[in-house]
Design a protein around this motif. Structure first.
Motif, PDB file in Angstrom:
ATOM      1  N   LYS A 183       0.832  -1.208   0.000  1.00 25.92           N
ATOM      2  CA  LYS A 183       0.000   0.000   0.000  1.00 25.92           C
ATOM      3  C   LYS A 183       0.864   1.254   0.000  1.00 25.92           C
ATOM      4  CE  LYS A 183      -3.596   2.358   2.653  1.00 25.92           C
ATOM      5  NZ  LYS A 183      -4.411   2.345   3.895  1.00 25.92           N
ATOM      6  N   HIS A 184       1.924   1.244   0.790  1.00 26.04           N
ATOM      7  CA  HIS A 184       2.868   2.368   0.851  1.00 26.04           C
ATOM      8  C   HIS A 184       3.482   2.632  -0.526  1.00 26.04           C
ATOM      9  CE1 HIS A 184       5.620   5.116   2.834  1.00 26.04           C
ATOM     10  NE2 HIS A 184       6.673   4.454   2.355  1.00 26.04           N
ATOM     11  N   LYS A 185       3.876   1.544  -1.196  1.00 33.34           N
ATOM     12  CA  LYS A 185       4.479   1.669  -2.530  1.00 33.34           C
ATOM     13  C   LYS A 185       3.452   2.193  -3.534  1.00 33.34           C
ATOM     14  CE  LYS A 185       7.659   0.552  -5.703  1.00 33.34           C
ATOM     15  NZ  LYS A 185       6.924   0.733  -6.946  1.00 33.34           N
ATOM     16  N   ALA A 186       2.211   1.733  -3.447  1.00 32.82           N
ATOM     17  CA  ALA A 186       1.171   2.177  -4.376  1.00 32.82           C
ATOM     18  C   ALA A 186       0.891   3.667  -4.212  1.00 32.82           C
ATOM     19  CB  ALA A 186      -0.098   1.363  -4.155  1.00 32.82           C
ATOM     20  N   GLU A 187       0.896   4.148  -2.976  1.00 35.76           N
ATOM     21  CA  GLU A 187       0.674   5.580  -2.738  1.00 35.76           C
ATOM     22  C   GLU A 187       1.786   6.421  -3.359  1.00 35.76           C
ATOM     23  OE1 GLU A 187       0.481   5.664   1.463  1.00 35.76           O
ATOM     24  OE2 GLU A 187      -1.630   5.051   1.585  1.00 35.76           O
ATOM     25  N   ALA A 188       3.028   5.980  -3.192  1.00 32.56           N
ATOM     26  CA  ALA A 188       4.150   6.704  -3.793  1.00 32.56           C
ATOM     27  C   ALA A 188       4.052   6.676  -5.321  1.00 32.56           C
ATOM     28  CB  ALA A 188       5.468   6.083  -3.333  1.00 32.56           C
ATOM     29  N   ASP A 189       3.662   5.529  -5.885  1.00 30.59           N
ATOM     30  CA  ASP A 189       3.526   5.421  -7.340  1.00 30.59           C
ATOM     31  C   ASP A 189       2.458   6.371  -7.869  1.00 30.59           C
ATOM     32  OD1 ASP A 189       5.489   3.508  -7.400  1.00 30.59           O
ATOM     33  OD2 ASP A 189       4.116   1.799  -7.469  1.00 30.59           O
ATOM     34  N   ALA A 190       1.379   6.559  -7.092  1.00 29.11           N
ATOM     35  CA  ALA A 190       0.321   7.468  -7.528  1.00 29.11           C
ATOM     36  C   ALA A 190       0.825   8.911  -7.574  1.00 29.11           C
ATOM     37  CB  ALA A 190      -0.875   7.344  -6.582  1.00 29.11           C
ATOM     38  N   LEU A 191       1.616   9.309  -6.578  1.00 30.01           N
ATOM     39  CA  LEU A 191       2.188  10.663  -6.576  1.00 30.01           C
ATOM     40  C   LEU A 191       3.131  10.859  -7.763  1.00 30.01           C
ATOM     41  CD1 LEU A 191       2.952  11.019  -2.758  1.00 30.01           C
ATOM     42  CD2 LEU A 191       1.039  12.032  -4.018  1.00 30.01           C
ATOM     43  N   ILE A 192       3.964   9.854  -8.004  1.00 29.91           N
ATOM     44  CA  ILE A 192       4.932   9.946  -9.110  1.00 29.91           C
ATOM     45  C   ILE A 192       4.207   9.992 -10.450  1.00 29.91           C
ATOM     46  CG2 ILE A 192       6.779   8.696 -10.293  1.00 29.91           C
ATOM     47  CD1 ILE A 192       7.608   7.606  -7.515  1.00 29.91           C
ATOM     48  N   LYS A 193       3.133   9.204 -10.578  1.00 33.23           N
ATOM     49  CA  LYS A 193       2.368   9.206 -11.826  1.00 33.23           C
ATOM     50  C   LYS A 193       1.817  10.599 -12.122  1.00 33.23           C
ATOM     51  CE  LYS A 193      -1.526   6.913 -14.111  1.00 33.23           C
ATOM     52  NZ  LYS A 193      -2.593   5.885 -13.981  1.00 33.23           N
ATOM     53  N   TYR A 194       1.333  11.312 -11.086  1.00 38.97           N
ATOM     54  CA  TYR A 194       0.817  12.677 -11.288  1.00 38.97           C
ATOM     55  C   TYR A 194       1.948  13.600 -11.748  1.00 38.97           C
ATOM     56  CZ  TYR A 194      -1.099  17.282 -10.303  1.00 38.97           C
ATOM     57  OH  TYR A 194      -1.509  18.593 -10.424  1.00 38.97           O
ATOM     58  N   ILE A 195       3.106  13.473 -11.115  1.00 40.21           N
ATOM     59  CA  ILE A 195       4.229  14.354 -11.455  1.00 40.21           C
ATOM     60  C   ILE A 195       4.666  14.135 -12.900  1.00 40.21           C
ATOM     61  CG2 ILE A 195       6.656  14.858 -10.941  1.00 40.21           C
ATOM     62  CD1 ILE A 195       6.028  14.123  -8.004  1.00 40.21           C
ATOM     63  N   MET A 196       4.653  12.900 -13.366  1.00 42.89           N
ATOM     64  CA  MET A 196       5.189  12.568 -14.689  1.00 42.89           C
ATOM     65  C   MET A 196       4.182  12.783 -15.819  1.00 42.89           C
ATOM     66  SD  MET A 196       8.231  11.746 -13.944  1.00 42.89           S
ATOM     67  CE  MET A 196       8.759  11.117 -15.532  1.00 42.89           C
ATOM     68  N   ARG A 197       2.959  13.142 -15.501  1.00 47.26           N
ATOM     69  CA  ARG A 197       1.959  13.327 -16.564  1.00 47.26           C
ATOM     70  C   ARG A 197       2.355  14.455 -17.500  1.00 47.26           C
ATOM     71  NH1 ARG A 197      -4.190  12.934 -14.514  1.00 47.26           N
ATOM     72  NH2 ARG A 197      -4.428  13.275 -16.766  1.00 47.26           N
ATOM     73  N   LYS A 198       2.125  14.222 -18.795  1.00 46.39           N
ATOM     74  CA  LYS A 198       2.480  15.217 -19.816  1.00 46.39           C
ATOM     75  C   LYS A 198       1.253  15.829 -20.475  1.00 46.39           C
ATOM     76  CE  LYS A 198       6.852  12.888 -20.894  1.00 46.39           C
ATOM     77  NZ  LYS A 198       7.681  12.268 -21.961  1.00 46.39           N
ATOM     78  N   ASP A 199       0.071  15.375 -20.043  1.00 47.45           N
ATOM     79  CA  ASP A 199      -1.140  15.894 -20.665  1.00 47.45           C
ATOM     80  C   ASP A 199      -1.762  17.053 -19.874  1.00 47.45           C
ATOM     81  OD1 ASP A 199      -1.703  14.244 -18.534  1.00 47.45           O
ATOM     82  OD2 ASP A 199      -3.648  13.611 -19.336  1.00 47.45           O
ATOM     83  N   LYS A 200      -1.082  17.481 -18.821  1.00 45.60           N
ATOM     84  CA  LYS A 200      -1.588  18.585 -18.011  1.00 45.60           C
ATOM     85  C   LYS A 200      -0.980  19.909 -18.476  1.00 45.60           C
ATOM     86  CE  LYS A 200      -4.130  16.534 -14.789  1.00 45.60           C
ATOM     87  NZ  LYS A 200      -5.528  16.911 -14.501  1.00 45.60           N
ATOM     88  N   PRO A 201      -1.784  20.957 -18.645  1.00 49.32           N
ATOM     89  CA  PRO A 201      -1.232  22.267 -19.036  1.00 49.32           C
ATOM     90  C   PRO A 201      -0.446  22.891 -17.882  1.00 49.32           C
ATOM     91  CG  PRO A 201      -3.566  22.451 -18.547  1.00 49.32           C
ATOM     92  CD  PRO A 201      -3.235  20.981 -18.520  1.00 49.32           C
ATOM     93  N   SER A 202       0.492  23.734 -18.233  1.00 46.64           N
ATOM     94  CA  SER A 202       1.326  24.404 -17.225  1.00 46.64           C
ATOM     95  C   SER A 202       0.560  25.585 -16.650  1.00 46.64           C
ATOM     96  CB  SER A 202       2.647  24.861 -17.858  1.00 46.64           C
ATOM     97  OG  SER A 202       3.376  23.757 -18.323  1.00 46.64           O
ATOM     98  N   THR A 203      -0.064  25.360 -15.500  1.00 48.10           N
ATOM     99  CA  THR A 203      -0.842  26.402 -14.835  1.00 48.10           C
ATOM    100  C   THR A 203      -0.370  26.528 -13.394  1.00 48.10           C
ATOM    101  OG1 THR A 203      -2.512  24.820 -14.100  1.00 48.10           O
ATOM    102  CG2 THR A 203      -2.853  25.827 -16.254  1.00 48.10           C
ATOM    103  N   LYS A 204      -0.877  27.564 -12.706  1.00 47.60           N
ATOM    104  CA  LYS A 204      -0.516  27.746 -11.305  1.00 47.60           C
ATOM    105  C   LYS A 204      -1.029  26.569 -10.467  1.00 47.60           C
ATOM    106  CE  LYS A 204      -0.340  32.797 -11.376  1.00 47.60           C
ATOM    107  NZ  LYS A 204      -0.922  34.067 -10.831  1.00 47.60           N
ATOM    108  N   ALA A 205      -2.212  26.026 -10.838  1.00 45.52           N
ATOM    109  CA  ALA A 205      -2.738  24.860 -10.121  1.00 45.52           C
ATOM    110  C   ALA A 205      -1.824  23.648 -10.307  1.00 45.52           C
ATOM    111  CB  ALA A 205      -4.148  24.548 -10.617  1.00 45.52           C
ATOM    112  N   ARG A 206      -1.289  23.496 -11.517  1.00 44.44           N
ATOM    113  CA  ARG A 206      -0.369  22.395 -11.792  1.00 44.44           C
ATOM    114  C   ARG A 206       0.919  22.568 -10.986  1.00 44.44           C
ATOM    115  NH1 ARG A 206       0.979  17.239 -13.071  1.00 44.44           N
ATOM    116  NH2 ARG A 206       2.717  17.094 -14.513  1.00 44.44           N
ATOM    117  N   VAL A 207       1.415  23.815 -10.896  1.00 42.92           N
ATOM    118  CA  VAL A 207       2.623  24.094 -10.117  1.00 42.92           C
ATOM    119  C   VAL A 207       2.399  23.761  -8.653  1.00 42.92           C
ATOM    120  CG1 VAL A 207       4.159  25.928  -9.295  1.00 42.92           C
ATOM    121  CG2 VAL A 207       3.523  25.818 -11.712  1.00 42.92           C
TER     122      VAL A 207
END
Length: 353
Positions: A288-312
């Motif tokens: 479960k600990h590993k899955a939570e970290a993977d979810a955070l990393i997946k968000y960081i590595m996404r390339k389909d998100k526009p560069s906005t203040k919310a994204r920052v």
């Protein structure tokens, strides 16, 4: 010859021969090749490879005939009529054997792995053998995995199919010989014979070997000293046989599994240790600990998100969370890479965003 008899005698009541017994049987056939009375037996044995059904007959030949002494001693000079006739018969048999081998090709299963040979454990025992005091397959089913239980349910039909196809192939081959012409094609006969041999030498032994391993594992789990307490409690509730009585019946299966795999006991011990509740809980928590970290990393590595203040803001919060709570999973170099993504996103944010 005495060694062959010694090896094959225990196989009189066995349904499947071990690799040593099969080799001894073939050596016995070689001894009988020069015996005119045994030619038909040798021919049929090599044609159908159903050695386990012919052990008693082979032993009878070996015990009643001094085959090693029946060879005709050739004299110097022109062969006698008897020698000429014997040589012609041998050449004829050799030619026929080569033709028959094309009808019944040899399979090469792993004969170093054979099921238990305690008088035929593989089915309900008949006669007063050691198997009469041991559980049969149907009695073992509750201790097997669901998948293996399904395979065990097919054993009877597989054995019937094996016997039927072997008999059919034999009948067709004999019909061709009696007619003196090919009533049935070689392909038709070979298809039946090959299937029968495959069931006997590959499919059924694989099921029996898996039974040995799973019942051997049950033997270790039922150990009062090093076994699985939860498993023992479950068996006590489900069975009216004391666990230690079951262990006594399961011991031969464990011995056979261990003889095939010297690391069998250690692998089961590791499995038992990993199945302990506290170990399972720790393993689940780590996953479960590993899955939570993977979810955070997946968000960081996404390339389909526009560069906005919310994204920052999202990147900043997640990188901070990775550094704080998941330092055991994410290295400092990886964090630097994520921070580089954050800086790049900041530079791409539009002032109007």
């Amino acid at each position: 010859m005495e060694e062959i008899i010694r090896i094959l005698t225990p196989a009189l009541s066995a349904r499947i021969l071990t690799s040593d017994q099969r080799e001894a049987f073939e050596r016995g056939l070689t001894l009988l090749e020069q015996n005119p009375r045994a030619m038909s037996f040798v021919k049929e044995s090599r044609r159908f490879r159903d050695y386990h059904r012919r052990v008693r007959q082979l032993l009878t030949y070996l015990q009643t005939m001094q085959t090693s002494r029946t060879e005709i001693k050739r004299h110097v000079g022109r062969p006698t009529r008897e020698e000429q006739a014997l040589y012609a018969e041998q050449q004829k048999e050799k030619a026929l054997e080569e033709a028959r081998r094309s009808l019944f090709p040899d399979l090469k299963p792993d004969l170093t792995l054979q099921p238990l040979t305690y008088g035929g454990i593989v089915a309900n025992p008949n006669g007063e053998t050691i198997a009469s005091t041991m559980p049969n397959l149907m009695q073992l089913r509750p201790f097997l995995s669901e998948r293996l239980q399904e395979q065990v349910n097919t054993v009877r039909s597989l054995r019937n199919e094996m016997a039927a196809k072997a008999e059919q192939a034999k009948t067709m081959a004999e019909a061709n010989e009696k007619a003196g012409r090919p009533i049935y094609t070689e392909e038709e006969i070979a298809l039946l014979a090959t299937r029968a041999v495959k069931i006997e030498s590959d499919i059924l032994p694989r099921i029996y070997i898996n039974v040995d391993r799973e019942i051997g594992e049950a033997y270790l789990r039922l150990s009062p000293r090093t076994g699985d307490p939860e498993y023992i409690v479950r068996i006590e509730k489900a069975c009216n046989v004391p666990p230690q009585n079951l262990r006594a019946q399961f011991r031969p299966f464990y011995d056979k599994a261990l003889s095939r795999d010297p690391l069998f006991a250690q692998s089961v011990a590791d499995k038992i240790a990993n199945d302990r509740p506290e170990v399972k809980a720790a393993r689940d928590a780590a996953a479960k600990h590993k899955a939570e970290a993977d979810a955070l990393i997946k968000y960081i590595m996404r390339k389909d998100k526009p560069s906005t203040k919310a994204r920052v803001k999202g990147l900043t919060d997640r990188i901070s969370q990775l550094r704080k709570d998941y330092a055991d999973i994410v290295t400092e170099d990886e964090l630097k890479g994520y921070e580089a993504i954050l800086e790049k996103t900041k530079s791409e944010v539009s002032p109007k965003a």
